[in-house]
Design a protein around this motif. Structure first.
Motif, PDB file in Angstrom:
ATOM      1  N   LEU A 223      -9.065 -24.304  -0.006  1.00 46.43           N
ATOM      2  CA  LEU A 223      -7.637 -24.619  -0.094  1.00 46.43           C
ATOM      3  C   LEU A 223      -7.164 -25.222   1.226  1.00 46.43           C
ATOM      4  N   ALA A 224      -7.680 -24.676   2.336  1.00 44.51           N
ATOM      5  CA  ALA A 224      -7.291 -25.206   3.655  1.00 44.51           C
ATOM      6  C   ALA A 224      -7.765 -26.655   3.784  1.00 44.51           C
ATOM      7  N   MET A 225      -8.932 -26.937   3.245  1.00 42.20           N
ATOM      8  CA  MET A 225      -9.461 -28.302   3.291  1.00 42.20           C
ATOM      9  C   MET A 225      -8.568 -29.275   2.515  1.00 42.20           C
ATOM     10  N   ALA A 226      -8.122 -28.833   1.334  1.00 38.51           N
ATOM     11  CA  ALA A 226      -7.258 -29.700   0.521  1.00 38.51           C
ATOM     12  C   ALA A 226      -5.942 -29.973   1.264  1.00 38.51           C
ATOM     13  N   GLU A 227      -5.446 -28.956   1.957  1.00 36.32           N
ATOM     14  CA  GLU A 227      -4.200 -29.145   2.719  1.00 36.32           C
ATOM     15  C   GLU A 227      -4.444 -30.064   3.908  1.00 36.32           C
ATOM     16  N   ARG A 228      -5.562 -29.835   4.594  1.00 37.20           N
ATOM     17  CA  ARG A 228      -5.797 -30.561   5.843  1.00 37.20           C
ATOM     18  C   ARG A 228      -6.177 -32.017   5.596  1.00 37.20           C
ATOM     19  N   TYR A 229      -7.107 -32.242   4.652  1.00 39.29           N
ATOM     20  CA  TYR A 229      -7.610 -33.611   4.478  1.00 39.29           C
ATOM     21  C   TYR A 229      -6.812 -34.418   3.474  1.00 39.29           C
ATOM     22  N   HIS A 358     -15.970 -34.950   4.807  1.00 38.22           N
ATOM     23  CA  HIS A 358     -15.651 -33.549   5.085  1.00 38.22           C
ATOM     24  C   HIS A 358     -16.234 -32.610   4.026  1.00 38.22           C
ATOM     25  N   LEU A 359     -16.597 -33.161   2.855  1.00 39.07           N
ATOM     26  CA  LEU A 359     -17.194 -32.295   1.812  1.00 39.07           C
ATOM     27  C   LEU A 359     -18.556 -31.755   2.246  1.00 39.07           C
ATOM     28  N   ALA A 360     -19.260 -32.532   3.056  1.00 32.24           N
ATOM     29  CA  ALA A 360     -20.605 -32.122   3.496  1.00 32.24           C
ATOM     30  C   ALA A 360     -20.468 -31.110   4.629  1.00 32.24           C
ATOM     31  N   THR A 361     -20.151 -29.875   4.258  1.00 29.72           N
ATOM     32  CA  THR A 361     -19.983 -28.849   5.286  1.00 29.72           C
ATOM     33  C   THR A 361     -21.324 -28.480   5.921  1.00 29.72           C
ATOM     34  N   HIS A 362     -22.418 -28.757   5.218  1.00 33.22           N
ATOM     35  CA  HIS A 362     -23.739 -28.411   5.731  1.00 33.22           C
ATOM     36  C   HIS A 362     -24.701 -29.574   5.501  1.00 33.22           C
ATOM     37  N   GLU A 363     -25.556 -29.822   6.497  1.00 29.96           N
ATOM     38  CA  GLU A 363     -26.610 -30.836   6.358  1.00 29.96           C
ATOM     39  C   GLU A 363     -27.917 -30.205   6.771  1.00 29.96           C
TER      40      GLU A 363
END
Ligand code: NAD
Ligand code: ZN
Ligand code: ZN
Length: 392
Positions: A223-229, A358-363
């Protein structure tokens, strides 16, 4: 070569498998540079998609470099950096020429299996069960791409790999939900699910001119991601009465367009309905838990539109048909028609209007894919998507 294989319910492993080869004139071979987890893969891992077999290579959202083309490939050449759509379209059948690419009539060699299950056949898709074509997936070093002229798209120089990667599946799927859901300038749009697909649907709704976009989930980091990005409004469904809150925020009317980006494994705040759905799903009775879909139908304004992006595979229970009918709703859904949207999305990425990295939180290297799926499945460590590098 190395590949991530499905070995049974909740069993996946990196194994050695044969290298792909050109089998038809219109095939290309792609060196996979990036391939990512998708919510759809969880339905495979959790055992809700039939006709998976031990040893099947997973993965359908990816990009890479073309290393070989068959003699019938006209538009692509060796060395090109391309993103590939998850569904395979022949480019010539009635469905492909009407931009309904995931419904292609010519790309599912196992059409009879899907006919038996669903009464029709869709197009083939990479790494997604034998009923959907039995194609090897992209969680591998190399992959065969049938009908390469239609399913591969050169990535413009200014677009980075982690943006282009999600033009394969998450971004076109989200866009399709907003577009075919009929989002118009000034609309209020609610999106259930803040995974990669839901976030992309929310962004598409904004670009298409929605006045207010509300994203619903229970995971605070998403939810924070949707608000931030994306600067959307959010609702945490584990703490809020979603119906009441949506009415409150929309002058009592409800959203014009509701997009369901959750699918058959939805959860809810634990109430009687959820426990009932879980028991039935465990017993493999009707397998699916359409709780987010039901909520979208109840929340939508009279005469509004509900679009189902989340994957369902068969029958659902407790479906409010009477609400749909009496309320005058339009309810539709689709597997993604990526070929219709990818060039437009890549242009928007090149201009900076749309970003997905930003969706790729992990690589991580593909060797670590089982760990990556553990993070993704259990939403640990803020994981939204894991991008694997097969050649790292
Ligand atoms: N139509 C297509 O072509 C297409 C393409 C890609 C993915 N999908 C499907 O879209 C869905 C989402 O994919 P994803 O990659 O974003 O998955 P994901 O698992 O990362 O995200 C799903 C989100 O839904 C949330 N959720 C669960 N129950 C909910 C509820 N009751 N209300 C609101 N949110 C709820 C979860 O917390 C999670 O954040 C999956 O079903 C996937 O199979 C469809
Ligand atoms: Zn997907
Ligand atoms: Zn076709």
């Amino acid at each position: 070569m190395k590949a991530l294989c499905w070995e049974g319910v909740n069993k996946i492993a990196v194994e050695r498998v044969p290298d792909p080869q050109i089998l038809n004139d219109q095939d290309a071979i792609l060196k996979v540079t990036l391939t990512t987890t998708c919510g759809s893969d969880l339905h495979l891992i959790n055992g809700f998609v039939p006709t998976m077999q031990a040893g099947d290579v997973m993965g359908h959202e990816f990009m890479g470099e073309i290393v070989e083309v068959g003699p019938g490939v006209r538009r692509r050449k060796v060395g090109e950096r391309v993103v590939v759509t998850s569904f395979i379209g022949c480019g010539r059948c009635w469905y492909c020429t009407h931009d309904l690419w995931s419904l292609c009539d010519n790309t599912n060699p196992n059409w009879d299996l899907e006919q038996t299950a669903l009464g029709f056949e869709s197009g083939g898709v990479f790494g997604y069960s034998h009923a959907m074509g039995g194609f090897k997936g992209s969680h591998s070093e190399y992959i065969r791409i049938p009908f390469a002229d239609y399913g591969t798209f050169p990535v413009p120089d200014g677009v980075g790999d982690l943006d282009a990667l999600y033009a394969s599946d998450a971004a076109p799927t989200g866009w399709m939900g907003a577009h075919l859901g009929g989002v118009k300038p000034g609309d209020v749009v609610a999106v259930w699910g803040a995974g990669g697909v839901g976030q992309m649907a929310a962004r598409a709704a904004q670009i298409l001119g929605a006045d207010q976009v509300i994203v619903i989930d229970r995971l605070p980091e998403r939810l924070a991601m949707a608000e931030r990005y994306m600067d959307t409004e959010t609702i945490d469904y584990s703490r809020t009465d979603v119906q009441a809150e949506l009415r409150e925020r929309t002058g009592g009317r409800g959203p014009d367009v509701c997009i369901e980006a959750v699918g058959m494994e939805a959860t809810t705040a634990p109430d009687g309905q959820y426990a009932y759905a879980m028991v039935k799903q465990r017993l493999r009775m009707p397998k699916e838990r359409p709780t987010a879909l039901r909520e979208a139908i109840y929340a939508c304004r009279k005469g509004g539109s509900v679009f189902v992006l989340g994957v369902f595979g068969g029958m659902v229970d407790n479906f409010p048909l009477g609400v749909l009918m009496n309320k005058g709703l339009t309810v539709s859904g689709a597997q993604q028609h990526g070929q219709r949207y990818v060039p437009m999305l890549l242009k928007r990425m090149a201009s900076g209007e749309l970003s997905t990295r930003h969706l790729a939180t992990h690589e991580m290297p593909l060797d670590e894919a089982p760990r990556g799926y553990d993070l993704f499945k259990h939403k640990k460590d803020g994981c939204v998507r894991v991008a694997f590098r097969p050649h790292a």
